[in-house]
Write a protein that holds these residues in place. Structure first.
Motif, PDB file in Angstrom:
ATOM      1  N   LEU A  39      30.852   0.020 -29.565  1.00  0.00           N
ATOM      2  CA  LEU A  39      29.566   0.079 -30.255  1.00  0.00           C
ATOM      3  C   LEU A  39      29.042   1.509 -30.114  1.00  0.00           C
ATOM      4  O   LEU A  39      29.177   2.117 -29.044  1.00  0.00           O
ATOM      5  CB  LEU A  39      28.624  -0.917 -29.575  1.00  0.00           C
ATOM      6  N   LEU A  40      28.451   2.023 -31.174  1.00  0.00           N
ATOM      7  CA  LEU A  40      27.947   3.412 -31.168  1.00  0.00           C
ATOM      8  C   LEU A  40      26.420   3.421 -31.139  1.00  0.00           C
ATOM      9  O   LEU A  40      25.779   2.579 -31.757  1.00  0.00           O
ATOM     10  CB  LEU A  40      28.454   4.142 -32.413  1.00  0.00           C
ATOM     11  N   ASN A  41      25.872   4.388 -30.447  1.00  0.00           N
ATOM     12  CA  ASN A  41      24.419   4.512 -30.382  1.00  0.00           C
ATOM     13  C   ASN A  41      23.860   5.139 -31.663  1.00  0.00           C
ATOM     14  O   ASN A  41      24.567   5.837 -32.396  1.00  0.00           O
ATOM     15  CB  ASN A  41      24.020   5.392 -29.197  1.00  0.00           C
ATOM     16  N   ASP A  42      22.630   4.818 -31.951  1.00  0.00           N
ATOM     17  CA  ASP A  42      21.868   5.531 -32.990  1.00  0.00           C
ATOM     18  C   ASP A  42      20.408   5.472 -32.573  1.00  0.00           C
ATOM     19  O   ASP A  42      20.067   4.807 -31.591  1.00  0.00           O
ATOM     20  CB  ASP A  42      22.096   4.874 -34.372  1.00  0.00           C
ATOM     21  N   ASP A  43      19.546   6.187 -33.294  1.00  0.00           N
ATOM     22  CA  ASP A  43      18.143   6.294 -32.886  1.00  0.00           C
ATOM     23  C   ASP A  43      17.254   5.211 -33.477  1.00  0.00           C
ATOM     24  O   ASP A  43      16.061   5.165 -33.184  1.00  0.00           O
ATOM     25  CB  ASP A  43      17.574   7.664 -33.303  1.00  0.00           C
ATOM     26  N   THR A  45      18.357   1.534 -34.586  1.00  0.00           N
ATOM     27  CA  THR A  45      18.592   0.096 -34.413  1.00  0.00           C
ATOM     28  C   THR A  45      17.827  -0.400 -33.181  1.00  0.00           C
ATOM     29  O   THR A  45      17.945   0.179 -32.098  1.00  0.00           O
ATOM     30  CB  THR A  45      20.101  -0.185 -34.239  1.00  0.00           C
ATOM     31  N   PRO A  46      17.027  -1.459 -33.330  1.00  0.00           N
ATOM     32  CA  PRO A  46      16.255  -1.966 -32.180  1.00  0.00           C
ATOM     33  C   PRO A  46      17.173  -2.491 -31.072  1.00  0.00           C
ATOM     34  O   PRO A  46      18.213  -3.099 -31.341  1.00  0.00           O
ATOM     35  CB  PRO A  46      15.433  -3.113 -32.778  1.00  0.00           C
ATOM     36  N   MET A  47      16.772  -2.245 -29.840  1.00  0.00           N
ATOM     37  CA  MET A  47      17.541  -2.708 -28.682  1.00  0.00           C
ATOM     38  C   MET A  47      17.784  -4.217 -28.749  1.00  0.00           C
ATOM     39  O   MET A  47      18.877  -4.696 -28.457  1.00  0.00           O
ATOM     40  CB  MET A  47      16.818  -2.353 -27.383  1.00  0.00           C
ATOM     41  N   VAL A  50      20.647  -5.194 -31.018  1.00  0.00           N
ATOM     42  CA  VAL A  50      21.961  -4.918 -30.418  1.00  0.00           C
ATOM     43  C   VAL A  50      22.301  -6.002 -29.385  1.00  0.00           C
ATOM     44  O   VAL A  50      23.429  -6.505 -29.342  1.00  0.00           O
ATOM     45  CB  VAL A  50      21.990  -3.510 -29.772  1.00  0.00           C
ATOM     46  N   MET A  69      24.292  -2.854 -23.975  1.00  0.00           N
ATOM     47  CA  MET A  69      23.369  -2.168 -24.893  1.00  0.00           C
ATOM     48  C   MET A  69      22.791  -0.908 -24.227  1.00  0.00           C
ATOM     49  O   MET A  69      22.756   0.174 -24.845  1.00  0.00           O
ATOM     50  CB  MET A  69      22.246  -3.134 -25.307  1.00  0.00           C
ATOM     51  N   VAL A  72      25.364   1.878 -23.983  1.00  0.00           N
ATOM     52  CA  VAL A  72      25.529   2.572 -25.268  1.00  0.00           C
ATOM     53  C   VAL A  72      24.327   3.491 -25.517  1.00  0.00           C
ATOM     54  O   VAL A  72      24.489   4.651 -25.922  1.00  0.00           O
ATOM     55  CB  VAL A  72      25.687   1.564 -26.429  1.00  0.00           C
ATOM     56  N   HIS A  73      23.140   2.978 -25.253  1.00  0.00           N
ATOM     57  CA  HIS A  73      21.904   3.753 -25.452  1.00  0.00           C
ATOM     58  C   HIS A  73      21.947   5.048 -24.633  1.00  0.00           C
ATOM     59  O   HIS A  73      21.531   6.106 -25.105  1.00  0.00           O
ATOM     60  CB  HIS A  73      20.712   2.885 -25.038  1.00  0.00           C
ATOM     61  N   LEU A 106      23.386   0.643 -37.303  1.00  0.00           N
ATOM     62  CA  LEU A 106      24.328   0.373 -36.217  1.00  0.00           C
ATOM     63  C   LEU A 106      25.785   0.444 -36.688  1.00  0.00           C
ATOM     64  O   LEU A 106      26.152  -0.167 -37.696  1.00  0.00           O
ATOM     65  CB  LEU A 106      24.044  -1.023 -35.650  1.00  0.00           C
TER      66      LEU A 106
END
Ligand code: TYC
Length: 113
Positions: A39-43, A45-47, A50, A69, A72-73, A106
């Protein structure tokens, strides 16, 4: 390659002493290759979204899902699980489609172990 018959002298009868060793071998089966689903992080997608994905698609309990989660964050990428090719491919597609439907960016990917 050896077949599954035995080829020794354990049989009795003319010309056989009946003292051979039984050497039955199995037909060769090969283990499937395994793939990591990441899984990749992004700014954006809500925690909680995920965490929901990790529970519903990857069978994690709440605590495991929150751990992955947050990993990844904090680190940018994290392991969701290890699967055979088709299972990994299906889970990646499910994550991307579910995120797309909810308009979250995501991303999920797989790599050979
Ligand atoms: N970084 C996201 C946020 O702060 C949370 C997040 C975690 C997003 C894991 C994607 O794979 C991810 N809302």
């Amino acid at each position: 390659m050896k077949d599954s018959g035995d080829n020794d002298d354990d049989a009795k009868g003319p010309g056989n002493t009946g003292t051979g060793i039984v050497t039955k071998t199995r037909a060769k089966t090969k283990k499937p290759s395994l793939y990591k689903v990441l899984l990749l992080n992004d700014d954006y997608t809500p925690m909680e979204f995920v965490v929901h994905i990790l529970e519903s698609i990857f069978g994690k309990n709440r605590e495991e899902a929150v751990d992955v989660m947050l990993h990844v964050h904090r680190h940018g990428v994290g392991l969701c699980g290890v699967f055979t090719f088709e299972v990994a491919e299906t889970k990646v597609a499910q994550v991307i489609e579910f995120a797309r439907r909810h308009q979250h960016p995501l991303q999920c990917t797989m790599e050979k172990e």
